[in-house]
Scaffold this active site. Structure first.
Site, PDB file in Angstrom:
ATOM      1  N   ASN A 120      15.194  19.216 -48.102  1.00  0.00           N
ATOM      2  CA  ASN A 120      16.046  20.084 -49.362  1.00  0.00           C
ATOM      3  C   ASN A 120      16.979  21.302 -48.817  1.00  0.00           C
ATOM      4  OD1 ASN A 120      14.991  22.641 -50.843  1.00  0.00           O
ATOM      5  ND2 ASN A 120      13.251  21.782 -49.643  1.00  0.00           N
ATOM      6  N   PHE A 124      17.520  27.929 -54.165  1.00  0.00           N
ATOM      7  CA  PHE A 124      17.113  28.824 -55.370  1.00  0.00           C
ATOM      8  C   PHE A 124      18.012  28.637 -56.827  1.00  0.00           C
ATOM      9  CE2 PHE A 124      15.105  32.203 -52.463  1.00  0.00           C
ATOM     10  CZ  PHE A 124      14.080  31.227 -52.072  1.00  0.00           C
ATOM     11  N   SER A 149       6.668  32.890 -58.191  1.00  0.00           N
ATOM     12  CA  SER A 149       7.324  33.151 -56.816  1.00  0.00           C
ATOM     13  C   SER A 149       8.653  33.691 -56.973  1.00  0.00           C
ATOM     14  CB  SER A 149       7.828  31.699 -56.033  1.00  0.00           C
ATOM     15  OG  SER A 149       8.537  31.866 -55.215  1.00  0.00           O
ATOM     16  N   SER A 185      12.293  30.660 -47.388  1.00  0.00           N
ATOM     17  CA  SER A 185      13.032  29.581 -47.686  1.00  0.00           C
ATOM     18  C   SER A 185      14.142  29.467 -46.709  1.00  0.00           C
ATOM     19  CB  SER A 185      13.544  29.684 -49.087  1.00  0.00           C
ATOM     20  OG  SER A 185      14.890  28.503 -49.061  1.00  0.00           O
ATOM     21  N   ASN A 187      17.019  28.322 -47.054  1.00  0.00           N
ATOM     22  CA  ASN A 187      18.285  28.023 -47.713  1.00  0.00           C
ATOM     23  C   ASN A 187      18.938  28.941 -48.419  1.00  0.00           C
ATOM     24  OD1 ASN A 187      17.904  25.020 -47.049  1.00  0.00           O
ATOM     25  ND2 ASN A 187      16.439  24.979 -48.693  1.00  0.00           N
ATOM     26  N   THR A 188      18.291  30.148 -48.330  1.00  0.00           N
ATOM     27  CA  THR A 188      18.997  31.514 -48.454  1.00  0.00           C
ATOM     28  C   THR A 188      19.552  32.318 -47.202  1.00  0.00           C
ATOM     29  OG1 THR A 188      18.245  31.563 -50.857  1.00  0.00           O
ATOM     30  CG2 THR A 188      19.032  33.648 -49.798  1.00  0.00           C
ATOM     31  N   LYS A 229       4.847  34.352 -48.871  1.00  0.00           N
ATOM     32  CA  LYS A 229       4.769  32.981 -48.174  1.00  0.00           C
ATOM     33  C   LYS A 229       5.660  32.990 -46.990  1.00  0.00           C
ATOM     34  CE  LYS A 229       5.622  28.108 -49.585  1.00  0.00           C
ATOM     35  NZ  LYS A 229       6.222  27.373 -50.793  1.00  0.00           N
ATOM     36  N   ASN A 258       5.970  27.414 -45.676  1.00  0.00           N
ATOM     37  CA  ASN A 258       7.197  26.715 -46.431  1.00  0.00           C
ATOM     38  C   ASN A 258       7.619  25.552 -45.668  1.00  0.00           C
ATOM     39  OD1 ASN A 258       9.758  26.666 -48.338  1.00  0.00           O
ATOM     40  ND2 ASN A 258       9.576  28.736 -48.606  1.00  0.00           N
TER      41      ASN A 258
HETATM   42  C1  LIG Z   1      12.694  20.060 -53.361  1.00  0.00           C
HETATM   43  C2  LIG Z   1      11.792  21.312 -52.862  1.00  0.00           C
HETATM   44  C3  LIG Z   1      12.202  22.514 -53.345  1.00  0.00           C
HETATM   45  C4  LIG Z   1      11.378  23.466 -53.038  1.00  0.00           C
HETATM   46  N1  LIG Z   1      11.658  24.922 -53.432  1.00  0.00           N
HETATM   47  C5  LIG Z   1      10.830  25.888 -53.071  1.00  0.00           C
HETATM   48  C6  LIG Z   1      11.049  27.253 -53.873  1.00  0.00           C
HETATM   49  O1  LIG Z   1      11.757  27.410 -54.620  1.00  0.00           O
HETATM   50  N2  LIG Z   1       9.857  28.156 -53.384  1.00  0.00           N
HETATM   51  C7  LIG Z   1       9.186  28.151 -52.497  1.00  0.00           C
HETATM   52  O2  LIG Z   1       8.502  28.947 -52.110  1.00  0.00           O
HETATM   53  N3  LIG Z   1       9.163  26.711 -51.855  1.00  0.00           N
HETATM   54  C8  LIG Z   1       9.886  25.759 -52.346  1.00  0.00           C
HETATM   55  N4  LIG Z   1       9.754  24.674 -51.527  1.00  0.00           N
HETATM   56  C9  LIG Z   1       8.668  24.150 -50.410  1.00  0.00           C
HETATM   57  C10 LIG Z   1       7.167  23.767 -51.220  1.00  0.00           C
HETATM   58  O3  LIG Z   1       6.600  24.909 -52.020  1.00  0.00           O
HETATM   59  C11 LIG Z   1       6.292  23.590 -50.079  1.00  0.00           C
HETATM   60  O4  LIG Z   1       5.815  24.880 -49.180  1.00  0.00           O
HETATM   61  C12 LIG Z   1       6.741  22.687 -48.827  1.00  0.00           C
HETATM   62  O5  LIG Z   1       7.294  21.614 -49.421  1.00  0.00           O
HETATM   63  C13 LIG Z   1       5.752  22.032 -48.025  1.00  0.00           C
HETATM   64  O6  LIG Z   1       4.887  21.487 -48.776  1.00  0.00           O
HETATM   65  P1  LIG Z   1       4.610  19.698 -49.083  1.00  0.00           P
HETATM   66  O7  LIG Z   1       4.764  19.069 -47.700  1.00  0.00           O
HETATM   67  O8  LIG Z   1       3.500  19.384 -49.636  1.00  0.00           O
HETATM   68  O9  LIG Z   1       5.842  19.745 -49.854  1.00  0.00           O
HETATM   69  C14 LIG Z   1      10.234  23.454 -52.016  1.00  0.00           C
HETATM   70  C15 LIG Z   1       9.931  22.130 -51.456  1.00  0.00           C
HETATM   71  C16 LIG Z   1      10.844  21.043 -51.943  1.00  0.00           C
HETATM   72  C17 LIG Z   1      10.504  19.604 -51.637  1.00  0.00           C
END
Ligand SMILES: Cc1cc2nc3c(=O)[nH]c(=O)nc-3n(C[C@H](O)[C@H](O)[C@H](O)COP(=O)(O)O)c2cc1C
Length: 349
Positions: A120, A124, A149, A185, A187-188, A229, A258
């Site tokens: 992804n 944000f 968050s 993240s 992505n920022t 995080k 993350n």
């Molecule tokens: C579509 C998507 C959006 C996410 N958005 C955020 C976010 O806004 N803030 C954040 O701290 N982590 C975000 N994450 C990361 C997840 O919280 C998590 O840390 C990461 O996906 C690893 O866990 P997983 O393997 O169970 O998905 C996002 C993950 C995905 C897949």
């Protein structure tokens, strides 16, 4: 059964080119259900698994069970009661930024089905702290702990980042059981630089101070917990720096991890940019948790997240040193039944 046989294939097919289509549809339904107490009770009765053996007290907060929803799923906090009714022990809402922002152009989520993973590059997207606060004031609050968050708005220059985080913190303070400072993240642009020792020290100092000041001013008990995080792409040296800052600045805990920028171990190569989550992240996430646990020496709790798809992964993450765990991608692939499955097994361990 029903989820894997019918619901998942239908949702994955109808949103094959843009997974966000099914996500938004689902969130709309969950937001509606969140206002329907009768339906919430039915969902909770059929989904939530309760046992005193699952309860945890971590950083001053009581958790009915250790299985949480990870940050990014409910970015605006519109469906918290319905998500809570599925049986989660806590939810991390957001990431919220001071300014409302659209995020990156769609599509910006990609499923890697052969790897049970996702990439992804959301960036944000959220309604901004003001609107979210106004919405929360009108919405019923769930009975489980909610972490908010907070992140940096894209338009905010790095030198104004601290004030940007503080703004969201103040707005959401009344609605949070804890805060997560998202500096990880991918992505920022520039956000991950805030994990470096000096900027992280300044940021965490300011945020923890602010919670103390708010607690004093409002006279409503202890300052709320603040966690940070981190990314799975940090070196051991960088993780040690984060630990030093957290101990120095009285941060309440660390969430690891993350999404990753790494693409190693993928069966299905992808040219999409963004953060990788799901099964391929699990091993790295465990490594980071183990290292953190050793460095923290029991002084601060860890929330473990990354590639948890069932009870064995959950057990491994807790054994690596996490006090609580979170799911995102596993929840998408396995469905809501995964929460009960993990909790049931953990309660018998
Ligand atoms: C579509 C998507 C959006 C996410 N958005 C955020 C976010 O806004 N803030 C954040 O701290 N982590 C975000 N994450 C990361 C997840 O919280 C998590 O840390 C990461 O996906 C690893 O866990 P997983 O393997 O169970 O998905 C996002 C993950 C995905 C897949």
């Amino acid at each position: 059964m029903l989820f894997k046989a019918i619901i998942r294939p239908t949702m994955f097919r109808t949103s094959a080119n843009d997974p966000e289509i099914s996500h938004h549809w689902l969130m709309d339904q969950m937001a509606r259900i969140s206002h329907n107490q009768a339906l919430l009770k039915i969902i909770e009765a059929t989904n939530a698994y309760k046992s005193p053996a699952l309860e945890r007290d971590v950083f001053g907060v009581h958790f009915p069970n250790p299985v949480g929803l990870a940050g990014g799923f409910d970015k605006n906090g519109i469906a918290l009661p319905a998500l809570a009714a599925l049986g989660f022990g806590f939810i991390e809402a957001g990431t919220v930024t001071r300014h409302a922002q659209p995020g990156n152009p769609r599509p910006r989520i990609f499923r890697l089905l052969n790897d049970q993973a996702m990439i992804n590059r959301m960036g944000f997207p959220n309604d901004g702290a003001d609107t979210i606060q106004a919405h929360l004031a009108r919405q019923p609050q769930p009975k489980i702990p909610i972490g908010w968050s907070i992140g940096k708005s894209k338009v905010t220059p790095p030198e104004e980042a601290i004030e940007d985080y503080l703004y969201s913190l103040r707005k959401l303070y009344a609605y949070a059981d804890f805060f997560t400072v998202n500096v990880s993240s991918p992505n920022t642009p520039g956000l991950r630089k805030l994990q470096d020792k000096e900027p992280l020290d300044q940021l965490m100092h300011a945020i923890v101070q602010e919670t103390r000041q708010i607690a004093e001013q409002t006279g409503r008990g202890r300052a709320k917990a603040v966690l940070v995080k981190i990314a799975p792409d940090l070196s051991e040296e960088q993780i040690s720096d984060v630990v030093a800052v957290c101990l120095e600045r009285n941060v309440s805990g660390i969430i690891a991890t993350n999404t990753t920028l790494s693409r190693t171990g993928l069966k299905q190569q992808s040219t999409e940019t963004g953060g990788l989550s799901g099964r391929p992240l699990h091993t790295r996430s465990l490594e980071v948790i183990r290292y953190l646990y050793k460095e923290l020496d029991g002084k601060l709790p860890i929330i473990g997240v990354g590639g948890i798809f069932g009870p064995d992964d959950a057990r491994r993450t807790l054994d690596a040193g996490a006090s609580l765990i979170q799911l995102y991608t596993g929840f998408i692939y396995e469905g809501p039944g995964i929460i009960k499955k993990i909790n049931r097994q953990l309660s018998h361990a």
